[in-house]
Design a protein around this motif. Structure first.
Motif, PDB file in Angstrom:
ATOM      1  N   LEU A 217      -1.239  -8.030  -0.525  1.00 20.44           N
ATOM      2  CA  LEU A 217      -2.563  -7.861   0.066  1.00 20.44           C
ATOM      3  C   LEU A 217      -3.629  -7.833  -1.035  1.00 20.44           C
ATOM      4  O   LEU A 217      -4.711  -8.419  -0.883  1.00 20.44           O
ATOM      5  CB  LEU A 217      -2.611  -6.569   0.882  1.00 20.44           C
ATOM      6  N   GLY A 218      -3.316  -7.173  -2.152  1.00 18.05           N
ATOM      7  CA  GLY A 218      -4.232  -7.141  -3.279  1.00 18.05           C
ATOM      8  C   GLY A 218      -4.442  -8.519  -3.882  1.00 18.05           C
ATOM      9  O   GLY A 218      -5.550  -8.867  -4.303  1.00 18.05           O
ATOM     10  N   GLN A 219      -3.386  -9.312  -3.932  1.00 19.60           N
ATOM     11  CA  GLN A 219      -3.520 -10.667  -4.462  1.00 19.60           C
ATOM     12  C   GLN A 219      -4.250 -11.585  -3.494  1.00 19.60           C
ATOM     13  O   GLN A 219      -4.819 -12.595  -3.903  1.00 19.60           O
ATOM     14  CB  GLN A 219      -2.132 -11.222  -4.788  1.00 19.60           C
ATOM     15  N   LEU A 220      -4.242 -11.213  -2.228  1.00 18.35           N
ATOM     16  CA  LEU A 220      -4.942 -12.019  -1.228  1.00 18.35           C
ATOM     17  C   LEU A 220      -6.433 -11.707  -1.196  1.00 18.35           C
ATOM     18  O   LEU A 220      -7.266 -12.625  -1.198  1.00 18.35           O
ATOM     19  CB  LEU A 220      -4.336 -11.759   0.156  1.00 18.35           C
ATOM     20  N   TYR A 221      -6.774 -10.414  -1.188  1.00 20.43           N
ATOM     21  CA  TYR A 221      -8.172 -10.008  -1.032  1.00 20.43           C
ATOM     22  C   TYR A 221      -8.816  -9.449  -2.300  1.00 20.43           C
ATOM     23  O   TYR A 221     -10.025  -9.212  -2.317  1.00 20.43           O
ATOM     24  CB  TYR A 221      -8.272  -8.949   0.066  1.00 20.43           C
ATOM     25  N   GLY A 222      -8.017  -9.224  -3.326  1.00 19.38           N
ATOM     26  CA  GLY A 222      -8.549  -8.592  -4.528  1.00 19.38           C
ATOM     27  C   GLY A 222      -8.157  -7.125  -4.563  1.00 19.38           C
ATOM     28  O   GLY A 222      -8.015  -6.481  -3.518  1.00 19.38           O
ATOM     29  N   TRP A 223      -7.965  -6.600  -5.767  1.00 16.60           N
ATOM     30  CA  TRP A 223      -7.430  -5.240  -5.901  1.00 16.60           C
ATOM     31  C   TRP A 223      -8.397  -4.173  -5.414  1.00 16.60           C
ATOM     32  O   TRP A 223      -7.986  -3.086  -4.994  1.00 16.60           O
ATOM     33  CB  TRP A 223      -7.026  -4.993  -7.344  1.00 16.60           C
ATOM     34  N   ARG A 224      -9.701  -4.447  -5.449  1.00 18.15           N
ATOM     35  CA  ARG A 224     -10.671  -3.465  -4.965  1.00 18.15           C
ATOM     36  C   ARG A 224     -10.512  -3.217  -3.465  1.00 18.15           C
ATOM     37  O   ARG A 224     -10.844  -2.130  -2.970  1.00 18.15           O
ATOM     38  CB  ARG A 224     -12.095  -3.940  -5.259  1.00 18.15           C
ATOM     39  N   TYR A 225     -10.026  -4.219  -2.771  1.00 19.07           N
ATOM     40  CA  TYR A 225      -9.832  -4.103  -1.329  1.00 19.07           C
ATOM     41  C   TYR A 225      -8.920  -2.932  -0.993  1.00 19.07           C
ATOM     42  O   TYR A 225      -9.155  -2.197  -0.016  1.00 19.07           O
ATOM     43  CB  TYR A 225      -9.242  -5.412  -0.790  1.00 19.07           C
ATOM     44  N   LEU A 226      -7.889  -2.738  -1.814  1.00 18.52           N
ATOM     45  CA  LEU A 226      -6.904  -1.689  -1.543  1.00 18.52           C
ATOM     46  C   LEU A 226      -7.511  -0.296  -1.622  1.00 18.52           C
ATOM     47  O   LEU A 226      -7.140   0.605  -0.858  1.00 18.52           O
ATOM     48  CB  LEU A 226      -5.735  -1.806  -2.522  1.00 18.52           C
ATOM     49  N   SER A 227      -8.441  -0.100  -2.548  1.00 12.85           N
ATOM     50  CA  SER A 227      -9.046   1.225  -2.715  1.00 12.85           C
ATOM     51  C   SER A 227     -10.155   1.482  -1.694  1.00 12.85           C
ATOM     52  O   SER A 227     -10.548   2.633  -1.483  1.00 12.85           O
ATOM     53  CB  SER A 227      -9.614   1.369  -4.132  1.00 12.85           C
ATOM     54  N   ARG A 228     -10.639   0.425  -1.064  1.00 16.54           N
ATOM     55  CA  ARG A 228     -11.748   0.569  -0.114  1.00 16.54           C
ATOM     56  C   ARG A 228     -11.295   0.529   1.342  1.00 16.54           C
ATOM     57  O   ARG A 228     -12.125   0.708   2.244  1.00 16.54           O
ATOM     58  CB  ARG A 228     -12.785  -0.538  -0.360  1.00 16.54           C
ATOM     59  N   HIS A 229     -10.030   0.273   1.562  1.00 16.45           N
ATOM     60  CA  HIS A 229      -9.547   0.138   2.934  1.00 16.45           C
ATOM     61  C   HIS A 229      -8.300   0.992   3.154  1.00 16.45           C
ATOM     62  O   HIS A 229      -7.477   1.162   2.253  1.00 16.45           O
ATOM     63  CB  HIS A 229      -9.221  -1.328   3.250  1.00 16.45           C
ATOM     64  N   ASP A 230      -8.167   1.472   4.370  1.00 15.32           N
ATOM     65  CA  ASP A 230      -6.966   2.201   4.773  1.00 15.32           C
ATOM     66  C   ASP A 230      -5.954   1.173   5.293  1.00 15.32           C
ATOM     67  O   ASP A 230      -5.593   1.169   6.465  1.00 15.32           O
ATOM     68  CB  ASP A 230      -7.326   3.218   5.863  1.00 15.32           C
ATOM     69  N   TYR A 231      -5.523   0.327   4.381  1.00 16.95           N
ATOM     70  CA  TYR A 231      -4.733  -0.848   4.766  1.00 16.95           C
ATOM     71  C   TYR A 231      -3.373  -0.488   5.385  1.00 16.95           C
ATOM     72  O   TYR A 231      -2.803  -1.290   6.137  1.00 16.95           O
ATOM     73  CB  TYR A 231      -4.533  -1.772   3.566  1.00 16.95           C
ATOM     74  N   ASN A 233      -2.896   1.593   7.637  1.00 12.49           N
ATOM     75  CA  ASN A 233      -3.095   1.879   9.049  1.00 12.49           C
ATOM     76  C   ASN A 233      -3.940   0.813   9.755  1.00 12.49           C
ATOM     77  O   ASN A 233      -4.053   0.821  10.975  1.00 12.49           O
ATOM     78  CB  ASN A 233      -3.758   3.257   9.221  1.00 12.49           C
ATOM     79  N   GLU A 234      -4.553  -0.054   8.984  1.00 10.74           N
ATOM     80  CA  GLU A 234      -5.361  -1.123   9.564  1.00 10.74           C
ATOM     81  C   GLU A 234      -4.471  -2.278  10.015  1.00 10.74           C
ATOM     82  O   GLU A 234      -3.350  -2.444   9.516  1.00 10.74           O
ATOM     83  CB  GLU A 234      -6.385  -1.631   8.550  1.00 10.74           C
ATOM     84  N   PRO A 235      -4.960  -3.092  10.948  1.00 12.40           N
ATOM     85  CA  PRO A 235      -4.175  -4.268  11.361  1.00 12.40           C
ATOM     86  C   PRO A 235      -3.917  -5.208  10.191  1.00 12.40           C
ATOM     87  O   PRO A 235      -4.746  -5.320   9.278  1.00 12.40           O
ATOM     88  CB  PRO A 235      -5.076  -4.928  12.416  1.00 12.40           C
ATOM     89  N   LYS A 236      -2.790  -5.834  10.225  1.00 14.83           N
ATOM     90  CA  LYS A 236      -2.472  -6.817   9.189  1.00 14.83           C
ATOM     91  C   LYS A 236      -3.379  -8.037   9.351  1.00 14.83           C
ATOM     92  O   LYS A 236      -3.873  -8.305  10.451  1.00 14.83           O
ATOM     93  CB  LYS A 236      -1.010  -7.256   9.307  1.00 14.83           C
TER      94      LYS A 236
END
Length: 342
Positions: A217-231, A233-236
């Motif tokens: 997911l980090g390689q798809l959206y960028g590593w900042r995405y992981l710290s800004r989202h409750d991934y 629990n969020e939909p894939k």
């Protein structure tokens, strides 16, 4: 495009009227020459001249003689069988159009991917989502690795026990690519199926709480995405969102599982004696095994290597819309054009 059937390609892949044609890389195909020319513009290096390409096409009985042992003479039956295999392999060769030096090869991004199996006398570029786990397991077995069934090690540069082209000197690389006893090969897959297989394996079928899911997911959206989202629990991401995200990345930023095959393996740049198709793996894996002197060897299935199949080929209609298909075709245009898929 109209669907086509071939005895060389029994597993035709279709989305409505879309089908995979027989790869024509080893033969002239005037109707596709313009597309191949355009695809070549996307490659970072030049190819080989026709005369140089002929030098690369000398792969032949030297391979069989060296693998069965210099003191063992081939029987006439074995020789005839070998000749038939070679004929089939040469129809799937892919040699570049202009010469490229060993130095240029070593500076290329794919030099660190190409496995050099000295015991099997094979140079193999693994394409993720195109049976590369199966081939790595077999090559590790042939190299004498006792834990050859360990796929985690097989996929680790540091633990696989493989040597890669990038670890050889310029002189050694030149000798390897010109040595007729080495088979330079890779296997490819219809990009429409490969992209879906990647999505299913790395996202749809992954546990959101797993470390692997977060990495992809980090390689798809960028590593900042992981710290800004409750991934967790969020939909894939949906398949459409996945395709949109990779469409915004450059080839060099792609994870290897969704990277262009032409890019990660230097197709059109590196001189391949054989470019096989996963769609005809049962037959073509045996061609390769026969060519490297292992005709009795069995190519392992997904269940045998304990790797769950995504069955992406059977789910094309479920996931693809005309818009998604158009985007995938545009993104992977070099793969479609150079490898003969439609």
């Amino acid at each position: 495009s109209s669907a086509r059937n071939s005895v060389d390609d029994p597993d035709d892949i279709r989305i409505a009227d879309v089908s995979s044609n027989v790869m024509r890389t080893g033969r002239k195909d005037e109707s596709n020459s313009a597309a191949k020319h355009e695809a070549g513009k996307n490659l970072s290096s030049s190819g080989l001249s026709s005369s140089a390409a002929r030098d690369f096409s000398k792969f032949g009985f030297a391979q069989f003689e060296s693998t069965v042992g210099s003191s063992v003479k081939m029987s006439e039956t074995h020789r005839e069988a070998a000749q038939l295999v070679l004929h089939k392999i040469r129809r799937r060769s892919l040699y570049p159009n202009r010469s490229i030096s060993a130095r240029e090869l070593l500076q290329s991004p794919f030099a660190a991917r190409i496995i050099v199996s000295e015991k099997s006398r094979v140079l193999y570029c693994p394409v993720p989502k195109a049976a590369n786990s199966n081939w790595k397991m077999l090559l590790r077995k042939f190299e004498g690795q006792r834990d050859y069934e360990n796929l985690a090690k097989a996929h680790s540069h540091g633990q696989s026990g493989f040597r890669y082209l990038s670890s050889f000197s310029e002189r050694e690389v030149q000798a390897l690519i010109m040595d007729p006893s080495y088979l330079k090969m890779t296997f490819v897959r219809n990009p429409l199926v490969r992209v879906l297989s990647c999505y299913l394996n790395k996202f749809a079928n992954k546990d959101r709480s797993s470390e692997e899911y977060s990495v992809y997911l980090g390689q798809l959206y960028g590593w900042r995405y992981l710290s800004r989202h409750d991934y967790k629990n969020e939909p894939k991401p949906s398949f459409e969102e996945f395709v949109n995200a990779i469409s915004m990345q450059g080839p060099e930023a792609h994870n290897e599982h969704w990277a262009l095959m032409t890019y990660i393996c230097g197709l059109g740049v590196f001189p391949y004696d054989f470019v096989g198709r996963i769609e005809n793996m049962t037959a073509e894996s045996q061609w390769v095994l026969s060519a490297i002197g292992r005709p009795e060897e069995h190519f392992p299935s997904q269940s045998e290597i304990k790797f769950a199949a995504s069955n992406a080929k059977d789910k094309l209609r479920q996931y693809y819309t005309p818009l998604i298909e158009e985007r995938v075709r545009r993104l992977y245009a070099p793969d479609f054009a150079l490898l003969g898929y439609t």
